[in-house]
Scaffold this motif. Structure first.
Motif, PDB file in Angstrom:
ATOM      1  N   MET A 113       0.847  -1.197   0.000  1.00 58.59           N
ATOM      2  CA  MET A 113       0.000   0.000   0.000  1.00 58.59           C
ATOM      3  C   MET A 113       0.879   1.243   0.000  1.00 58.59           C
ATOM      4  O   MET A 113       1.826   1.366   0.765  1.00 58.59           O
ATOM      5  N   THR A 114       0.582   2.174  -0.908  1.00 55.76           N
ATOM      6  CA  THR A 114       1.377   3.387  -1.017  1.00 55.76           C
ATOM      7  C   THR A 114       1.123   4.308   0.169  1.00 55.76           C
ATOM      8  O   THR A 114      -0.004   4.494   0.602  1.00 55.76           O
ATOM      9  N   GLN A 115       2.209   4.888   0.680  1.00 55.92           N
ATOM     10  CA  GLN A 115       2.109   5.827   1.792  1.00 55.92           C
ATOM     11  C   GLN A 115       2.733   7.155   1.387  1.00 55.92           C
ATOM     12  O   GLN A 115       3.532   7.218   0.472  1.00 55.92           O
ATOM     13  N   ASN A 116       2.395   8.204   2.070  1.00 57.88           N
ATOM     14  CA  ASN A 116       3.047   9.485   1.851  1.00 57.88           C
ATOM     15  C   ASN A 116       4.230   9.609   2.789  1.00 57.88           C
ATOM     16  O   ASN A 116       4.051   9.634   4.006  1.00 57.88           O
ATOM     17  N   PRO A 117       5.474   9.665   2.254  1.00 60.08           N
ATOM     18  CA  PRO A 117       6.641   9.732   3.133  1.00 60.08           C
ATOM     19  C   PRO A 117       6.850  11.149   3.657  1.00 60.08           C
ATOM     20  O   PRO A 117       7.497  11.969   3.030  1.00 60.08           O
ATOM     21  N   ASP A 118       6.272  11.446   4.832  1.00 61.17           N
ATOM     22  CA  ASP A 118       6.378  12.807   5.347  1.00 61.17           C
ATOM     23  C   ASP A 118       7.821  13.171   5.672  1.00 61.17           C
ATOM     24  O   ASP A 118       8.142  14.340   5.882  1.00 61.17           O
ATOM     25  N   THR A 119       8.719  12.178   5.723  1.00 60.76           N
ATOM     26  CA  THR A 119      10.134  12.465   5.906  1.00 60.76           C
ATOM     27  C   THR A 119      10.722  13.151   4.685  1.00 60.76           C
ATOM     28  O   THR A 119      11.848  13.626   4.722  1.00 60.76           O
ATOM     29  N   LEU A 120       9.966  13.195   3.568  1.00 59.29           N
ATOM     30  CA  LEU A 120      10.433  13.879   2.373  1.00 59.29           C
ATOM     31  C   LEU A 120       9.829  15.268   2.255  1.00 59.29           C
ATOM     32  O   LEU A 120       9.594  15.755   1.151  1.00 59.29           O
ATOM     33  N   ALA A 121       9.577  15.912   3.360  1.00 58.50           N
ATOM     34  CA  ALA A 121       9.118  17.299   3.343  1.00 58.50           C
ATOM     35  C   ALA A 121      10.155  18.152   2.631  1.00 58.50           C
ATOM     36  O   ALA A 121      11.368  17.918   2.734  1.00 58.50           O
ATOM     37  N   ALA A 122       9.692  19.138   1.891  1.00 59.42           N
ATOM     38  CA  ALA A 122      10.585  19.943   1.064  1.00 59.42           C
ATOM     39  C   ALA A 122      11.601  20.706   1.897  1.00 59.42           C
ATOM     40  O   ALA A 122      11.306  21.200   2.983  1.00 59.42           O
ATOM     41  N   VAL A 123      12.814  20.794   1.377  1.00 61.51           N
ATOM     42  CA  VAL A 123      13.862  21.614   1.962  1.00 61.51           C
ATOM     43  C   VAL A 123      14.114  22.767   0.999  1.00 61.51           C
ATOM     44  O   VAL A 123      14.144  22.584  -0.221  1.00 61.51           O
ATOM     45  N   SER A 124      14.258  23.979   1.530  1.00 58.45           N
ATOM     46  CA  SER A 124      14.412  25.166   0.701  1.00 58.45           C
ATOM     47  C   SER A 124      15.874  25.380   0.332  1.00 58.45           C
ATOM     48  O   SER A 124      16.742  25.482   1.206  1.00 58.45           O
ATOM     49  N   LEU A 125      16.133  25.478  -0.961  1.00 62.10           N
ATOM     50  CA  LEU A 125      17.499  25.721  -1.416  1.00 62.10           C
ATOM     51  C   LEU A 125      17.979  27.110  -1.013  1.00 62.10           C
ATOM     52  O   LEU A 125      19.187  27.358  -0.911  1.00 62.10           O
ATOM     53  N   ALA A 126      17.036  28.022  -0.747  1.00 62.81           N
ATOM     54  CA  ALA A 126      17.422  29.356  -0.267  1.00 62.81           C
ATOM     55  C   ALA A 126      18.163  29.264   1.062  1.00 62.81           C
ATOM     56  O   ALA A 126      18.979  30.127   1.402  1.00 62.81           O
ATOM     57  N   MET A 127      17.900  28.212   1.812  1.00 59.56           N
ATOM     58  CA  MET A 127      18.561  27.992   3.098  1.00 59.56           C
ATOM     59  C   MET A 127      20.076  27.850   2.925  1.00 59.56           C
ATOM     60  O   MET A 127      20.855  28.173   3.828  1.00 59.56           O
ATOM     61  N   ALA A 128      20.494  27.382   1.742  1.00 61.31           N
ATOM     62  CA  ALA A 128      21.922  27.178   1.490  1.00 61.31           C
ATOM     63  C   ALA A 128      22.700  28.481   1.514  1.00 61.31           C
ATOM     64  O   ALA A 128      23.902  28.495   1.788  1.00 61.31           O
TER      65      ALA A 128
END
Length: 314
Positions: free
Chosen positions: A1-16
């Motif tokens: 069953m497909t799940q939503n991997p909340d561990t893949l929340a977006a990271v902002s490249l502006a943070m770099a």
């Protein structure tokens, strides 16, 4: 069953820009754990993305005979059009449900990499096609360089470690069209596979279908928001890092019944090492617990040719 991997929340490249080490740790951990990361604020203009997506739809709407005029038999799909039903995943005898167009790096006359990179071809039916995608290629290249800098920091290498490894690299931008799927189709839009290259940057994954295979053998949906990048590690970088950064198996599954009649479009950028770069395991990625799994170096070009044969493109 497909799940939503909340561990893949977006990271902002502006943070770099504000805290490059913190950004490197966050995106590096995502790559280490999943082989994937979702990246927001990547610097590719929304207007350019919209223009490129519209141009892609316009090209694939052209008559079949017009598109096929840009297919290069024996060219391995390196440039121009690859018809529906040509490519398949490694070790699969069922073709993926897609057609695509490839755009490569433009090289000046006499460049030493000319033998490895054929010239681009451009459809005459669409005004602005060449200009739009050369601009998009450059924007992908720039975003990819920033992500590679973060990967270098995560691996405790010099921040500019990857600059020369990908200079004039054999990168390819792919425009993909997945047509509507028949109800009784035995195939899927893209079978389970790993990418060959260094890293892949993908626009267009907000339409459901992209899934990754996690370490426990579960398929998990990758669901970036509109305009965000799904970025994944390719086999070349996995090999260089002795599997510290995994090239994760992924696929594009067929849509739910209420979406079967709709096409899916996406735009991956396969960022490659330069053809003569020798992929040799980083010493820092080898220790007693992690012996070198790839003791024989191989050039990026030879590795690419080996893998293209495996998926039926040459």
């Amino acid at each position: 069953m497909t799940q939503n991997p909340d561990t893949l929340a977006a990271v902002s490249l502006a943070m770099a820009e504000d805290d490059p080490d913190a950004f490197a740790e966050r995106i590096g951990r995502s790559f280490s754990d999943w082989g994937f990361a979702v990246v927001a604020d990547h610097g590719i203009p929304d207007e350019l993305i919209a223009r490129a997506e519209a141009m892609s739809r316009a090209f694939f709407a052209l008559p079949e005979d017009v598109k096929r005029a840009y297919h290069i038999p024996g060219g391995g799909g390196a440039r121009g059009y690859t018809p529906f039903g040509t490519e398949s995943a490694k070790d699969s005898n069922i073709s993926d449900l897609k057609e695509f167009w490839h755009i490569g790096r433009e090289l000046p006359d006499g460049h030493p990499f000319e033998p490895y990179m054929p010239p681009n071809i451009w459809p005459q039916e669409l005004d602005g096609f060449r200009e739009t995608y050369l601009e998009m290629f450059a924007a992908f290249d720039k975003a990819g360089a920033r992500i590679l800098e973060a990967i270098a920091r995560y691996l405790e290498l010099a921040p500019d470690f990857f600059v020369d490894t990908v200079r004039d690299g054999n990168s390819v931008m792919r425009l993909i069209h997945y047509p509507p799927v028949p109800e009784d189709s035995p195939a899927v839009r893209a079978g389970a596979h790993e990418d060959i290259n260094t890293i892949t940057l993908l626009i267009g994954a907000e339409e459901a279908g992209l899934e990754l295979l996690d370490r426990k053998g579960n398929w998990r949906a990758v669901t970036p928001k509109a305009g965000e990048l799904a970025v994944n590690i390719g086999d070349m970088l996995q090999r260089l890092t002795n599997d510290r950064l995994p090239s994760t198996t992924h696929r594009v599954v067929n849509p739910a019944p209420d979406r079967r009649g709709f096409s899916r479009y996406s735009m991956p950028f396969f960022l490659h090492f330069r053809p003569d770069y020798e992929i040799e395991t980083l010493p820092s990625c080898v220790d007693q617990t992690h012996p070198d799994r790839y003791p024989e170096p191989i050039t990026a070009h030879d590795y690419l040719q080996q893998r293209l044969r495996e998926i039926g493109l040459i």
